[in-house]
Design a protein around this motif. Structure first.
Motif, PDB file in Angstrom:
ATOM      1  N   GLY A 148       0.817  -1.206   0.000  1.00  0.00           N
ATOM      2  CA  GLY A 148       0.000   0.000   0.000  1.00  0.00           C
ATOM      3  C   GLY A 148       0.850   1.255   0.000  1.00  0.00           C
ATOM      4  O   GLY A 148       2.068   1.215  -0.173  1.00  0.00           O
ATOM      5  N   GLU A 149       0.195   2.383   0.228  1.00  0.00           N
ATOM      6  CA  GLU A 149       0.877   3.671   0.189  1.00  0.00           C
ATOM      7  C   GLU A 149       1.479   4.040   1.534  1.00  0.00           C
ATOM      8  O   GLU A 149       2.408   4.843   1.603  1.00  0.00           O
ATOM      9  N   SER A 150       0.946   3.479   2.629  1.00  0.00           N
ATOM     10  CA  SER A 150       1.442   3.808   3.966  1.00  0.00           C
ATOM     11  C   SER A 150       1.916   2.532   4.656  1.00  0.00           C
ATOM     12  O   SER A 150       2.016   1.482   4.038  1.00  0.00           O
ATOM     13  N   SER A 151       2.142   2.622   5.963  1.00  0.00           N
ATOM     14  CA  SER A 151       2.633   1.470   6.707  1.00  0.00           C
ATOM     15  C   SER A 151       1.480   0.706   7.342  1.00  0.00           C
ATOM     16  O   SER A 151       0.721   1.271   8.128  1.00  0.00           O
ATOM     17  N   PRO A 152       1.334  -0.584   7.024  1.00  0.00           N
ATOM     18  CA  PRO A 152       0.297  -1.378   7.685  1.00  0.00           C
ATOM     19  C   PRO A 152       0.664  -1.748   9.126  1.00  0.00           C
ATOM     20  O   PRO A 152      -0.168  -2.243   9.874  1.00  0.00           O
ATOM     21  N   PHE A 153       1.932  -1.508   9.518  1.00  0.00           N
ATOM     22  CA  PHE A 153       2.441  -2.012  10.785  1.00  0.00           C
ATOM     23  C   PHE A 153       2.697  -0.912  11.817  1.00  0.00           C
ATOM     24  O   PHE A 153       3.341  -1.153  12.837  1.00  0.00           O
ATOM     25  N   SER A 154       2.224   0.286  11.565  1.00  0.00           N
ATOM     26  CA  SER A 154       2.575   1.424  12.413  1.00  0.00           C
ATOM     27  C   SER A 154       2.099   1.282  13.853  1.00  0.00           C
ATOM     28  O   SER A 154       2.679   1.875  14.762  1.00  0.00           O
ATOM     29  N   SER A 155       1.040   0.500  14.088  1.00  0.00           N
ATOM     30  CA  SER A 155       0.507   0.359  15.453  1.00  0.00           C
ATOM     31  C   SER A 155       1.118  -0.823  16.201  1.00  0.00           C
ATOM     32  O   SER A 155       0.827  -1.014  17.379  1.00  0.00           O
ATOM     33  N   LEU A 156       1.949  -1.610  15.548  1.00  0.00           N
ATOM     34  CA  LEU A 156       2.515  -2.819  16.156  1.00  0.00           C
ATOM     35  C   LEU A 156       3.820  -2.484  16.868  1.00  0.00           C
ATOM     36  O   LEU A 156       4.918  -2.803  16.394  1.00  0.00           O
ATOM     37  N   ARG A 157       3.704  -1.885  18.043  1.00  0.00           N
ATOM     38  CA  ARG A 157       4.879  -1.392  18.758  1.00  0.00           C
ATOM     39  C   ARG A 157       5.715  -2.512  19.366  1.00  0.00           C
ATOM     40  O   ARG A 157       6.887  -2.315  19.664  1.00  0.00           O
ATOM     41  N   ASN A 158       5.112  -3.690  19.571  1.00  0.00           N
ATOM     42  CA  ASN A 158       5.843  -4.809  20.189  1.00  0.00           C
ATOM     43  C   ASN A 158       6.263  -5.876  19.185  1.00  0.00           C
ATOM     44  O   ASN A 158       6.674  -6.975  19.570  1.00  0.00           O
ATOM     45  N   PHE A 169       4.951 -10.269  -5.216  1.00  0.00           N
ATOM     46  CA  PHE A 169       5.414  -9.083  -4.481  1.00  0.00           C
ATOM     47  C   PHE A 169       6.494  -8.380  -5.294  1.00  0.00           C
ATOM     48  O   PHE A 169       7.561  -8.925  -5.542  1.00  0.00           O
ATOM     49  N   SER A 170       6.231  -7.124  -5.695  1.00  0.00           N
ATOM     50  CA  SER A 170       7.126  -6.450  -6.640  1.00  0.00           C
ATOM     51  C   SER A 170       7.590  -5.073  -6.192  1.00  0.00           C
ATOM     52  O   SER A 170       8.549  -4.549  -6.744  1.00  0.00           O
ATOM     53  N   THR A 171       6.930  -4.500  -5.173  1.00  0.00           N
ATOM     54  CA  THR A 171       7.221  -3.101  -4.842  1.00  0.00           C
ATOM     55  C   THR A 171       7.272  -2.880  -3.340  1.00  0.00           C
ATOM     56  O   THR A 171       6.413  -3.362  -2.600  1.00  0.00           O
ATOM     57  N   ILE A 172       8.318  -2.152  -2.901  1.00  0.00           N
ATOM     58  CA  ILE A 172       8.396  -1.646  -1.526  1.00  0.00           C
ATOM     59  C   ILE A 172       8.527  -0.132  -1.615  1.00  0.00           C
ATOM     60  O   ILE A 172       9.418   0.385  -2.301  1.00  0.00           O
ATOM     61  N   ARG A 173       7.614   0.561  -0.899  1.00  0.00           N
ATOM     62  CA  ARG A 173       7.581   2.027  -0.963  1.00  0.00           C
ATOM     63  C   ARG A 173       8.095   2.626   0.344  1.00  0.00           C
ATOM     64  O   ARG A 173       8.016   2.017   1.404  1.00  0.00           O
ATOM     65  N   ARG A 174       8.553   3.860   0.202  1.00  0.00           N
ATOM     66  CA  ARG A 174       8.982   4.607   1.378  1.00  0.00           C
ATOM     67  C   ARG A 174       7.787   4.772   2.327  1.00  0.00           C
ATOM     68  O   ARG A 174       6.700   5.150   1.915  1.00  0.00           O
ATOM     69  N   GLY A 175       7.969   4.475   3.546  1.00  0.00           N
ATOM     70  CA  GLY A 175       6.898   4.602   4.527  1.00  0.00           C
ATOM     71  C   GLY A 175       6.193   3.299   4.844  1.00  0.00           C
ATOM     72  O   GLY A 175       5.386   3.244   5.777  1.00  0.00           O
ATOM     73  N   ASN A 176       6.474   2.235   4.080  1.00  0.00           N
ATOM     74  CA  ASN A 176       5.815   0.947   4.340  1.00  0.00           C
ATOM     75  C   ASN A 176       6.170   0.355   5.705  1.00  0.00           C
ATOM     76  O   ASN A 176       5.415  -0.472   6.231  1.00  0.00           O
ATOM     77  N   PHE A 177       7.301   0.759   6.275  1.00  0.00           N
ATOM     78  CA  PHE A 177       7.740   0.184   7.547  1.00  0.00           C
ATOM     79  C   PHE A 177       7.818   1.233   8.662  1.00  0.00           C
ATOM     80  O   PHE A 177       8.489   1.007   9.675  1.00  0.00           O
ATOM     81  N   GLU A 178       7.137   2.349   8.483  1.00  0.00           N
ATOM     82  CA  GLU A 178       7.082   3.368   9.525  1.00  0.00           C
ATOM     83  C   GLU A 178       6.430   2.776  10.776  1.00  0.00           C
ATOM     84  O   GLU A 178       5.442   2.055  10.709  1.00  0.00           O
ATOM     85  N   GLY A 179       7.000   3.087  11.923  1.00  0.00           N
ATOM     86  CA  GLY A 179       6.483   2.574  13.187  1.00  0.00           C
ATOM     87  C   GLY A 179       7.260   1.380  13.713  1.00  0.00           C
ATOM     88  O   GLY A 179       7.129   1.034  14.887  1.00  0.00           O
TER      89      GLY A 179
END
Length: 789
Positions: A148-158, A169-179
């Motif tokens: 996607g365009e944002s991070s699906p994992f931003s709320s997973l703090r642990n 799977f072909s694309t990794i975007r900036r912001g996908n791993f924020e959080g």
């Protein structure tokens, strides 16, 4: 009306509560039918049950829910609403293509979520918004092309481990791993990953173990650049290092602070190996290099000279299952000898190594641990490899699963290793061993298990503290080993414990799977310093005296003795590996001889009773009749016309033989034309079993004529005929049966076992034998007409 209103309200409340309880009870019953393991336990295993949906009735008692390997396609909002205490949710290998956004809303305590190998076309951040405790997330093997365009994992703090990617799977975007800042493991399956926006992994500050399965060197280079200072252990899978021009893109790896590099299923060539070695040597913090299931295309004739810029940090090298296609042409390792002097631990397993050059052995100045197991080393090659001055600092050596066959020569070759303490030469084929051998002076641990040794001799070094001679078919152990502390004798043929005097310092001994049947008090008490004795899986005989003796041994911390099932020992004695201190035999268990005698007497009496009952009630005869009945049932329903020999088979009671033989036979067989009748007295084959005679006669007769009387229906033999033979006649065609009543018979007088006969008499006309002569003439005409039809 107002007066009764409170009572009405109360009634409705009770009714509502009852309905809710009934619904919950019903759902729990349905759940137990679908998943029997979902009972009082916290584990609910519904794996591989062909479920199309998440079953109803899941409660807050469940902490682990396994729904893997089913056919679930959709996860609804209410499916997991009640499982508020769930820690583990396994949904892998289903057909899940859609998940409601609030499906996991109530799973605040969830720690592991596995959604791998499904059909998810996208990953939604809303799924994980309330999973505050989630530590492990598996999303690999789905159908999404990106995150996607944002991070699906931003709320997973642990979050501790994350596994994602698939063939699409072909694309990794900036912001996908924020959080995400800290991860123990990050695994990316990106065989077709072609687009990576630089900086996408910048938010991750620390990854202990990163696994990357990427074909594109460009993408891999960009990922490494973002994680230069973050990854401790970098594992590269299925990356082809085969094009020299691409090696410059890997130069960025030399700036990485990774401490361990693993190459799995990688492809290497003579042209690229020098460049890879140079990159690894330049890594400032690299301690360990690992190569597993890799393939080398070449013969070791490097196209570029390997630069001996020796790494000051690299200490551990592991190579397993390295395939060299032109192994027979491979040159020596002189070019890399200068890079190995600082290595302290080297493992080269299952790589067809048959020789380590002496020059290379002498270069390994710091080597303390060497594992060359599952290779092709022989006695002569080992002598050359462990040459004078070779492996000067070696303390532990593993040569198991090689081609060694001379223990005396092996010991002599290794005696040059002055620092050697631990030696594993198991799973070789030594056979008979000599009485005298030469060994390293400080050897303390020796593993000789599974080496085909029939008998131990004084070849075994006296300095040992640990000796393993398991699985060698030994029948005795009488060595003098004054310093020995641990002895492993499992899977041999020993019938007695080793003598304690020659091994006075023994602390632990395993003598599992031998042929011991008991210890003597003297044998056992001799081991005063023993802390652990494992003697399970032997042939011990249950005895109260033996158990009591072991239980009261002072100083023994743990004794394990197991009684196999084939001995007369009930629980808890029959438990394999039972700690003897926990065994409490009963009186019956103590009197084994008495129990065996009682059982034998009981069995004899039961057999005697069965024989008497069988004789009285003709059980054997009934069994033979049943067998004949089954054989007749399998025969064709109609006999061929050429096999018909008689017009009728006559079934009658012996008490009616005078009428049958003197009146009926004379009237029918002397008629014009005559009828041919089959009578058991005259036509049965002598010596043949009577049941077979009856069946054959019925099959060879056009009709069957039953002469019925009171004697007939009371006759046991006639019952057998109808029960076991005549069923076939009735199954085929009722017209084949002719009934002649010699005297009046009431239908109720016919026994219930004659069900076919009762039915025919109620539905079919039969002939009655009349008293007058005029009527008898008409009787004979009717009977002859029935036989001709």
């Amino acid at each position: 009306q107002t007066k009764h209103e409170p009572r009405t309200t109360h009634t409705w409340q009770v009714w509502a509560i009852y309905m809710v309880l009934a619904a919950n009870l019903s759902e729990e019953q349905v759940l137990k039918q679908v998943c029997p393991s979902c009972g009082a336990t916290q584990l609910c295993n519904c794996s591989s049950m062909d479920l199309d949906f998440i079953p109803a009735g899941l409660t807050d008692k469940i902490t682990t829910l396994n729904l893997s390997h089913n056919r679930i396609k959709h996860i609804r909002s209410q499916d997991l609403q009640q499982t508020v205490n769930l820690r583990v949710l396994l949904l892998q290998s289903n057909n899940i293509s859609s998940i409601d956004e609030d499906s996991f809303r109530s799973l605040g305590k969830l720690e592991l979520l596995d959604l791998s190998n499904n059909s998810l076309a996208h990953v939604s951040p809303a799924w994980f918004g309330h999973l505050f405790s989630l530590q492990h997330l598996h999303l690999q093997g789905n159908a999404y092309r990106d995150l996607g365009e944002s991070s699906p994992f931003s709320s997973l703090r642990n979050l501790s481990s994350l596994h994602l990617g698939n063939r699409r799977f072909s694309t990794i975007r900036r912001g996908n791993f924020e959080g995400i800042e800290l991860l123990d493991k990050l695994w990316i399956d990106g065989g077709n990953l072609r687009q990576y926006e630089p900086g996408s992994f910048k938010s991750i500050k620390k990854v202990n173990h990163m696994i990357v399965d990427i074909r594109s060197i460009n993408v891999f280079s960009a990922i490494v650049r973002d994680l230069l200072h973050s990854v401790t252990w970098l594992e590269l899978r299925k990356i082809p290092f085969s094009i020299p021009a691409e090696m410059q893109l890997l130069r960025v790896l030399s700036l990485s602070f990774a401490q361990k590099i693993s190459l799995k299923e990688a492809l290497l060539t003579d042209a690229t190996v020098p460049e890879i070695v140079s990159i690894l040597e330049d890594m400032p913090k690299l301690v360990e290099v690992e190569m597993i299931d890799c393939r080398l295309m070449g013969t070791g004739q490097w196209q570029i000279q390997i630069q001996a810029n020796q790494s000051q940090t690299l200490r551990v090298l592991t190579i397993e299952k390295l395939s060299i296609e032109e192994f027979y042409l491979f040159t020596d390792l002189q070019a890399v000898e200068g890079l190995l002097s600082l290595l302290t631990k080297v493992t080269v397993r299952n790589t067809k190594v048959f020789l380590v050059p002496c020059s290379l052995s002498r270069r390994l100045l710091s080597l303390e641990y060497l594992d060359l197991s599952a290779n092709l080393l022989g006695d002569q090659s080992l002598e050359h490899s462990a040459c004078q001055g070779g492996w000067p600092s070696l303390q532990a050596l593993n040569l198991s699963q090689n081609s060694l066959g001379d223990l005396e020569m092996t010991g002599k070759s290794l005696s040059r290793l002055r620092q050697l303490i631990l030696l594993d030469i198991s799973q070789n084929n030594f056979g008979e061993i000599p009485d005298v051998c030469e060994w390293p002076k400080h050897l303390k641990y020796l593993n000789l298990s599974s080496t085909q040794i029939p008998k131990l001799t004084t070849c075994i070094p006296l300095t040992l503290e640990v000796l393993d001679v398991s699985a060698n078919n030994l029948k005795e152990f009488g060595l003098q080993l004054p310093f020995l502390k641990e002895l492993y004798l499992a899977k041999n043929q020993l019938k007695t414990l080793p003598g304690a005097a020659p091994i006075p310092n023994l602390v632990a001994m395993s003598i599992r799977r031998n042929k011991l049947n008991s210890f003597s008090r003297e044998e056992f008490e001799a081991f005063k310093k023993m802390e652990l004795l494992d003697a399970s899986d032997n042939n011990f005989i249950c005895s109260c005296e033996f158990v009591s003796f072991i239980q009261h041994q002072a100083g023994m911390a743990q004794v394990l003795v197991g009684w196999p099932d084939k001995y007369i020992c009930d629980s808890p004695l029959a438990v394999r590996g039972t700690q003897v201190g926990a065994v409490h035999p009963s009186l019956m268990e103590c009197h084994r001889s008495l129990v065996v005698s009682l059982i034998c007497v009981l069995v004899f009496l039961v057999i005697l009773v069965l024989v008497a009952v069988g004789y009285k009630y003709h059980v054997v005869w009934y069994l033979r009749m049943t067998w004949a009945w089954l054989q007749a049932k399998r025969k064709p329903k109609r006999a061929p016309a050429k096999d018909i020999c008689y017009d009728a088979f006559v079934s009658y009671s012996e008490n009616d033989s005078d009428w049958v033989e003197n009146i009926m036979v004379r009237e029918l067989e002397q008629a014009c034309p005559p009828f041919r009748l089959c009578l058991h007295k005259r036509d049965f084959v002598p010596g043949k079993w009577i049941v077979d005679n009856i069946i054959d006669s019925i099959e060879k007769s056009h009709k069957t004529l039953f002469v019925l009387s009171e004697h007939f229906v009371q006759s046991e033999w006639c019952k057998y005929e109808l029960d076991f033979s005549h069923f076939r006649l009735f199954d085929e065609n009722n017209d084949a049966a002719i009934l002649v009543l010699l005297e009046p018979i009431q239908s109720k007088a016919i026994p219930k076992r004659f069900c076919k006969l009762r039915k025919i008499m109620n539905t079919k006309t039969y002939l009655e034998w009349p008293p007058g002569e005029e009527q008898q003439k008409r009787f004979w005409e009717n009977l002859k007409g029935a036989l001709k039809s």
